[in-house]
Motif scaffolding. Structure first.
Motif, mmCIF file in Angstrom:
data_model
loop_
_atom_site.group_PDB
_atom_site.id
_atom_site.type_symbol
_atom_site.label_atom_id
_atom_site.label_comp_id
_atom_site.label_asym_id
_atom_site.label_seq_id
_atom_site.Cartn_x
_atom_site.Cartn_y
_atom_site.Cartn_z
ATOM 1 N N ARG A 258 -36.440 37.773 11.691
ATOM 2 C CA ARG A 258 -35.046 37.801 11.486
ATOM 3 C C ARG A 258 -34.436 36.757 12.595
ATOM 4 N N SER B 4 -26.175 50.342 16.293
ATOM 5 C CA SER B 4 -25.729 48.792 16.079
ATOM 6 C C SER B 4 -26.212 47.827 17.281
ATOM 7 N N TYR C 233 -26.510 42.977 13.298
ATOM 8 C CA TYR C 233 -25.474 42.808 12.407
ATOM 9 C C TYR C 233 -26.100 43.272 11.094
ATOM 10 N N GLU C 234 -24.997 43.440 10.294
ATOM 11 C CA GLU C 234 -25.269 44.120 8.684
ATOM 12 C C GLU C 234 -26.344 43.157 8.216
ATOM 13 N N ASP C 235 -26.216 41.773 8.344
ATOM 14 C CA ASP C 235 -27.298 40.973 7.668
ATOM 15 C C ASP C 235 -28.541 40.828 8.300
ATOM 16 N N GLY C 236 -28.874 41.809 9.564
ATOM 17 C CA GLY C 236 -29.976 41.926 9.950
ATOM 18 C C GLY C 236 -30.273 40.772 11.423
ATOM 19 N N SER C 237 -29.472 39.967 11.555
ATOM 20 C CA SER C 237 -29.084 39.049 12.541
ATOM 21 C C SER C 237 -29.030 39.744 13.847
#
Length: 94
Positions: free
Chosen positions: A31, A55, A73-77
């Motif tokens: 990631r 989170s 974050y939601e995008d995996g970053s």
């Protein structure tokens, strides 16, 4: 998740016990992770181990004995903003 791994000598239950988060998980290290510098340019980190805590997460980069705390974050970053010298200290800092 084939690349996800625990830190040597640690179990997921030990990580949950020390952190106080019984929902701790091991995440795939593939990631985008960066160290967000407050006084300079951001630095890309190459994660070896990633532990998730809702989170927040802890990242151990390749070729670095330190642990970095950051936001997941939601995008995996992940953006890391605090560094610790060892895993126990980082887990207590959550």
């Amino acid at each position: 998740m084939a690349d996800a791994q625990l830190p040597p000598g640690w179990t997921l239950q030990q990580i949950a016990d020390v952190s106080g988060d019984q929902e701790a998980v091991v995440l795939d290290p593939n990631r985008a992770v960066k160290w967000v510098a407050f006084d300079g340019a951001d630095e890309v980190l190459q994660p070896e181990i990633v532990l998730g805590f809702r989170s927040l997460c802890l990242v151990k980069p390749v070729h670095d004995d330190g642990w970095y705390m950051g936001s997941l974050y939601e995008d995996g970053s992940i953006d890391c903003w605090t560094a610790y010298g060892d895993l126990y200290e980082a887990l207590r800092g959550l």
